[in-house]
Design a protein around this motif. Structure first.
Motif, PDB file in Angstrom:
ATOM      1  N   TYR A  71      71.665  24.711  25.833  1.00 14.32           N
ATOM      2  CA  TYR A  71      71.749  23.513  26.668  1.00 14.32           C
ATOM      3  C   TYR A  71      73.194  23.255  27.074  1.00 14.32           C
ATOM      4  CZ  TYR A  71      67.201  22.637  24.474  1.00 14.32           C
ATOM      5  OH  TYR A  71      65.912  22.759  24.012  1.00 14.32           O
ATOM      6  N   GLU A  72      73.362  22.604  28.228  1.00  6.86           N
ATOM      7  CA  GLU A  72      74.652  22.012  28.559  1.00  6.86           C
ATOM      8  C   GLU A  72      74.816  20.766  27.707  1.00  6.86           C
ATOM      9  OE1 GLU A  72      74.559  21.148  32.723  1.00  6.86           O
ATOM     10  OE2 GLU A  72      75.623  22.995  33.249  1.00  6.86           O
ATOM     11  N   ALA A  73      76.003  20.572  27.136  1.00  7.38           N
ATOM     12  CA  ALA A  73      76.195  19.408  26.270  1.00  7.38           C
ATOM     13  C   ALA A  73      77.676  19.102  26.121  1.00  7.38           C
ATOM     14  CB  ALA A  73      75.575  19.651  24.891  1.00  7.38           C
ATOM     15  N   ASP A  74      78.063  17.874  26.457  1.00  6.66           N
ATOM     16  CA  ASP A  74      79.419  17.379  26.187  1.00  6.66           C
ATOM     17  C   ASP A  74      80.511  18.304  26.715  1.00  6.66           C
ATOM     18  OD1 ASP A  74      78.264  15.195  24.806  1.00  6.66           O
ATOM     19  OD2 ASP A  74      78.112  16.411  22.991  1.00  6.66           O
ATOM     20  N   TYR A  77      78.494  23.902  25.502  1.00  7.26           N
ATOM     21  CA  TYR A  77      77.156  24.461  25.321  1.00  7.26           C
ATOM     22  C   TYR A  77      76.647  24.164  23.913  1.00  7.26           C
ATOM     23  CZ  TYR A  77      78.898  27.144  29.281  1.00  7.26           C
ATOM     24  OH  TYR A  77      79.458  27.504  30.480  1.00  7.26           O
ATOM     25  N   ARG A  78      75.339  23.917  23.818  1.00 10.31           N
ATOM     26  CA  ARG A  78      74.730  23.714  22.503  1.00 10.31           C
ATOM     27  C   ARG A  78      73.580  24.703  22.325  1.00 10.31           C
ATOM     28  NH1 ARG A  78      72.285  19.265  23.003  1.00 10.31           N
ATOM     29  NH2 ARG A  78      70.141  19.865  22.559  1.00 10.31           N
ATOM     30  N   ASP A  80      70.475  25.558  19.985  1.00 14.95           N
ATOM     31  CA  ASP A  80      69.568  25.030  18.966  1.00 14.95           C
ATOM     32  C   ASP A  80      68.705  26.172  18.440  1.00 14.95           C
ATOM     33  OD1 ASP A  80      70.515  22.484  19.168  1.00 14.95           O
ATOM     34  OD2 ASP A  80      68.816  21.675  20.269  1.00 14.95           O
ATOM     35  N   SER A  93      72.221  23.946  14.565  1.00 12.09           N
ATOM     36  CA  SER A  93      72.673  23.675  15.919  1.00 12.09           C
ATOM     37  C   SER A  93      74.161  23.984  16.006  1.00 12.09           C
ATOM     38  CB  SER A  93      72.409  22.209  16.294  1.00 12.09           C
ATOM     39  OG  SER A  93      72.761  21.953  17.640  1.00 12.09           O
ATOM     40  N   TRP A  95      77.526  23.627  18.646  1.00 12.62           N
ATOM     41  CA  TRP A  95      78.160  23.220  19.907  1.00 12.62           C
ATOM     42  C   TRP A  95      79.422  24.045  20.083  1.00 12.62           C
ATOM     43  CZ3 TRP A  95      83.020  21.536  21.209  1.00 12.62           C
ATOM     44  CH2 TRP A  95      83.173  21.125  22.545  1.00 12.62           C
ATOM     45  N   ASP A  97      82.710  24.916  22.991  1.00  9.49           N
ATOM     46  CA  ASP A  97      83.336  24.475  24.226  1.00  9.49           C
ATOM     47  C   ASP A  97      83.104  25.517  25.317  1.00  9.49           C
ATOM     48  OD1 ASP A  97      85.177  26.535  23.892  1.00  9.49           O
ATOM     49  OD2 ASP A  97      86.887  25.221  23.537  1.00  9.49           O
ATOM     50  N   GLY A 103      84.356  24.999  18.300  1.00 14.27           N
ATOM     51  CA  GLY A 103      83.015  24.438  18.196  1.00 14.27           C
ATOM     52  C   GLY A 103      82.687  23.968  16.795  1.00 14.27           C
TER      53      GLY A 103
END
Length: 294
Positions: A71-74, A77-78, A80, A93, A95, A97, A103
């Motif tokens: 996913y796109e996140a903050d 990328y995240r 899961d 999970s 995250w 950059d 991350g």
């Protein structure tokens, strides 16, 4: 047990540090060969405990159809990681950059035994992280068997599942002075104007994985045949066929463009052949008899 780990894969160093006193880190199996001392790192991650929920935040970029989704996140990328055996919520999970250089990894404390040490980058996260770092202009991962012959010539035998990589690895493994870097996944990088290949922890059925690299002399695209034969591949076809054996980051536009460009340059740097072979030791003498190819 340590609270930090340093890995070096294809001369790319990754540092992971526990941010929780109760989370001890450990590593086992082939990946242990890739442990290194503390040194400057291309990527730095922290690891900690969390209670992860199934709710989705951010636009989905990719679904592997298996363990992970992206996913796109903050601003980054995240990833899961889920398993049908333990429910819909992620058991881990991560995250990262946008450059994959920093991350955080969270392990769901309900899914892991807190009395044991854990490897936060457990496959496939370590491979996904390296693919992301390679896509930043560093190189490409190839589905292939890489080996160094007794005369120090480096060969890459590439192909999709079932093409004969493990068979080739086992045949050459019996030869004196031969080193197998990997029987399944090889990283190719450009170093000082030359192509180098590197072993990875992600082995195949032969379970061969070495933390070393070597200049690449020739690439062979594997195919089974009734007799041993080679067919020289013109650069456009060679690049397309090699791309089909690579691990491109389809979810990263710039990374995908880099991968295509890198392979286009690679096939103009070293010769590429289709190798149709009979799965017996005769193929080794066949390859060695044609050293003028390289």
């Amino acid at each position: 047990m340590p609270r930090d780990l340093h890995l070096s894969i294809a001369q790319i160093t990754i540092a992971v540090a526990s941010e929780d006193a109760s989370l001890e880190l450990d590593i086992a199996g082939p990946t242990e060969k890739f442990l290194t001392g503390a040194e400057p790192a291309e990527a730095r991650l922290t690891a900690g405990w969390g209670e992860l929920e199934a709710s989705v935040r951010g636009r989905r970029l990719f679904d592997s159809g298996g363990l992970w989704r992206l996913y796109e996140a903050d601003g980054g990328y995240r990833f899961d990681f889920t398993s049908a055996a333990i429910g819909a919520s992620p058991y881990k999970s991560a995250w990262l950059d946008s450059s994959f250089a920093a991350g955080q990894v969270l392990l769901d404390r309900r899914r892991f035994d807190p009395r044991r040490a854990h490897y936060p980058l457990e496959y496939p996260l370590d491979e996904l992280l390296v693919i992301g770092l390679l896509a930043q202009g560093r190189g490409v991962e190839i589905h292939g068997c890489g080996l160094v012959d007794c005369d120090r010539r480096g060969y890459l035998f590439a192909g999709s599942s079932g093409a004969g990589k493990t068979t080739m690895a086992r045949l050459w493994q019996e030869q004196a002075g031969v080193r197998i870097l990997s029987d399944d996944r090889i990283i190719v990088r450009q170093v000082c104007g030359r192509l180098w290949m590197y072993g990875t922890p992600w082995h195949g059925d032969a379970e061969l994985a070495e933390n070393t690299g070597h200049p690449l002399e020739s690439i062979f695209l594997l195919g089974r045949g009734r007799e041993n034969a080679v067919i020289e591949q013109r650069p456009p076809l060679a690049a397309a066929r090699l791309f089909s054996c690579s691990f491109p980051p389809f979810y990263l536009r710039d990374g995908l463009e880099f991968t295509l460009g890198f392979l286009g340059q690679a096939v103009n740097t070293v010769p590429v052949y289709e190798l149709r072979f009979v799965p017996d030791p005769g193929v080794i003498a066949f390859v060695r008899a044609h050293r003028s190819w390289a």
